[in-house]
Design a protein around this motif. Structure first.
Motif, PDB file in Angstrom:
ATOM      1  N   SER A 131       0.878  -1.164   0.000  1.00  0.00           N
ATOM      2  CA  SER A 131       0.000   0.000   0.000  1.00  0.00           C
ATOM      3  C   SER A 131       0.921   1.221   0.000  1.00  0.00           C
ATOM      4  O   SER A 131       2.045   1.144  -0.498  1.00  0.00           O
ATOM      5  CB  SER A 131      -0.949  -0.023   1.200  1.00  0.00           C
ATOM      6  N   SER A 132       0.492   2.330   0.539  1.00  0.00           N
ATOM      7  CA  SER A 132       1.303   3.541   0.482  1.00  0.00           C
ATOM      8  C   SER A 132       0.893   4.523   1.569  1.00  0.00           C
ATOM      9  O   SER A 132      -0.276   4.576   1.964  1.00  0.00           O
ATOM     10  CB  SER A 132       1.130   4.212  -0.889  1.00  0.00           C
ATOM     11  N   LYS A 162      -5.680   2.791  -1.510  1.00  0.00           N
ATOM     12  CA  LYS A 162      -6.728   2.577  -0.499  1.00  0.00           C
ATOM     13  C   LYS A 162      -7.707   1.507  -0.982  1.00  0.00           C
ATOM     14  O   LYS A 162      -8.164   0.655  -0.197  1.00  0.00           O
ATOM     15  CB  LYS A 162      -7.469   3.892  -0.214  1.00  0.00           C
ATOM     16  N   SER A 163      -8.009   1.518  -2.271  1.00  0.00           N
ATOM     17  CA  SER A 163      -8.891   0.497  -2.845  1.00  0.00           C
ATOM     18  C   SER A 163      -8.297  -0.902  -2.668  1.00  0.00           C
ATOM     19  O   SER A 163      -9.018  -1.858  -2.380  1.00  0.00           O
ATOM     20  CB  SER A 163      -9.127   0.768  -4.330  1.00  0.00           C
ATOM     21  N   PRO A 178      -5.143 -15.104   4.789  1.00  0.00           N
ATOM     22  CA  PRO A 178      -4.476 -13.961   5.399  1.00  0.00           C
ATOM     23  C   PRO A 178      -3.919 -12.997   4.355  1.00  0.00           C
ATOM     24  O   PRO A 178      -3.346 -13.421   3.347  1.00  0.00           O
ATOM     25  CB  PRO A 178      -3.335 -14.596   6.203  1.00  0.00           C
ATOM     26  N   ALA A 179      -4.085 -11.711   4.600  1.00  0.00           N
ATOM     27  CA  ALA A 179      -3.549 -10.673   3.716  1.00  0.00           C
ATOM     28  C   ALA A 179      -3.039  -9.522   4.578  1.00  0.00           C
ATOM     29  O   ALA A 179      -3.679  -9.145   5.564  1.00  0.00           O
ATOM     30  CB  ALA A 179      -4.608 -10.179   2.740  1.00  0.00           C
ATOM     31  N   THR A 180      -1.887  -8.986   4.213  1.00  0.00           N
ATOM     32  CA  THR A 180      -1.274  -7.890   4.974  1.00  0.00           C
ATOM     33  C   THR A 180      -0.858  -6.788   4.016  1.00  0.00           C
ATOM     34  O   THR A 180      -0.144  -7.038   3.041  1.00  0.00           O
ATOM     35  CB  THR A 180      -0.022  -8.382   5.736  1.00  0.00           C
ATOM     36  N   GLY A 181      -1.297  -5.559   4.302  1.00  0.00           N
ATOM     37  CA  GLY A 181      -0.926  -4.400   3.506  1.00  0.00           C
ATOM     38  C   GLY A 181       0.163  -3.597   4.195  1.00  0.00           C
ATOM     39  O   GLY A 181       0.152  -3.444   5.424  1.00  0.00           O
TER      40      GLY A 181
END
Length: 329
Positions: A131-132, A162-163, A178-181
């Motif tokens: 992400s950022s 963000k999307s 599981p997902a990690t940003g």
């Protein structure tokens, strides 16, 4: 690919962060495959140079692939059967999103949707994605915390990032994987991106050209050295979130240096490192820019026992040494 370890796909592996992450994972004994579309947002030669310097010596294949093409992506997943995915491919850059919004829709939305679908179909163990810090928009509260509002992006680039977080959350909720940003804060270092200020400033200063400085040089950025970013990525990859109290196994972390630097002070440090005085062309604030970025890294430190801390002068010295060698200056 080496035997043993996990099978890991790194997208954007010819990119700045991706190349270092892929190399680090291979050094740890994992079987790594990379992909990249080698587009011309900046000189593709630099991407090929990264592959030659960081991936090829470690036997890491880097396949030319367009993530917006779901059939290409499905073929890659079917052939390599990754168990972990580090998704770093994206159309980067805030200002370029004002000129070419379609590139961001294709790469950051369509491409990311295809990644989520491939991860769901192939039942991957963990998706870690970029992400950022741009998602914080013009947030006036500092430092930026993961619990702050992020629903007022000031650029299309920020809106796509963000999307990505929202899309990953919904997939994690619906399908349980599981997902990690990771909200990256102004990453810099050797093999970096020419569109970033530290890189273009170095080029211009060494050529005796004026550097464009916006908003009187009063903007503040949380410059984060690439080695610190890689350390955070690798630690988080092997420690995914766990579903609890009805919440899905999805998490978002800031990864920044927790030490914002005024752009004018940054330039002074760069002048010291290069031993050359900069010529400055002051310009007004640009659309899509934000006054400051500043990472609260408490959540990251609590989860993996680490937070970036490389001093700016130390990191810029390493970059300057690399740049002079690479550019033959």
């Amino acid at each position: 690919m080496t035997e043993g370890g996990k099978r890991i796909l790194v997208t954007g592996a010819a990119g700045f962060i991706g190349a270092f992450v892929a190399a680090r994972l291979a050094d740890m004994g994992h079987r790594v495959v990379g992909c990249d579309n080698f587009n011309d947002y900046y000189t593709p030669q630099l991407k090929h140079d990264r592959v030659a310097a960081l991936l090829a010596p470690r036997g890491i294949p880097c396949l030319r692939l367009e993530l917006a093409d779901s059939l290409q992506l499905e073929s890659l997943f079917s052939e390599y059967q990754p168990t972990l995915v580090v998704h770093l491919a994206a159309q980067a850059g805030v200002r370029y999103s004002l000129q070419n919004p379609a590139a961001y829709i294709q790469s950051n939305l369509v491409g990311f949707g295809n990644i989520l679908e491939a991860c769901r179909r192939h039942q991957i163990e963990h998706l870690l994605y970029a992400s950022s810090s741009s998602v914080y928009g013009a947030n006036a509260k500092v430092p930026f915390s993961e619990t702050d509002r992020t629903d007022e992006p000031v650029s299309l680039y920020a809106a796509t990032k963000k999307s990505n977080e929202l899309m990953a959350y919904s997939y994690s909720h619906l399908y349980g994987f599981p997902a990690t940003g990771l909200r990256f804060f102004t990453v810099y270092g050797p093999w970096g991106r020419p569109d970033m200020a530290y890189f273009s400033f170095t080029q211009k200063i060494l050529k005796g050209e004026a550097i464009p400085v916006f908003a009187g040089g009063e903007l503040r950025r949380d410059f984060t050295y690439v080695d610190d970013i890689v350390e955070g990525v690798v630690r988080l990859l092997f420690k995914p979130a766990v579903a609890q109290d009805g919440a899905p196994p999805h998490a978002v972390f800031n990864i920044g240096n927790h030490q914002p630097v005024r752009v004018l002070d940054f330039i002074q440090t760069l002048e010291k490192v290069l031993d050359v005085k900069a010529k400055i062309d002051f310009q007004p604030m640009q659309p899509g820019d934000v006054p400051a970025t500043y990472a609260d890294t408490d959540a990251l430190r609590k989860h993996v026992g680490f937070a970036p801390a490389t001093p700016l002068e130390q990191g810029l010295t390493r970059f300057g040494e690399w740049y002079r060698a690479w550019a033959k200056v």
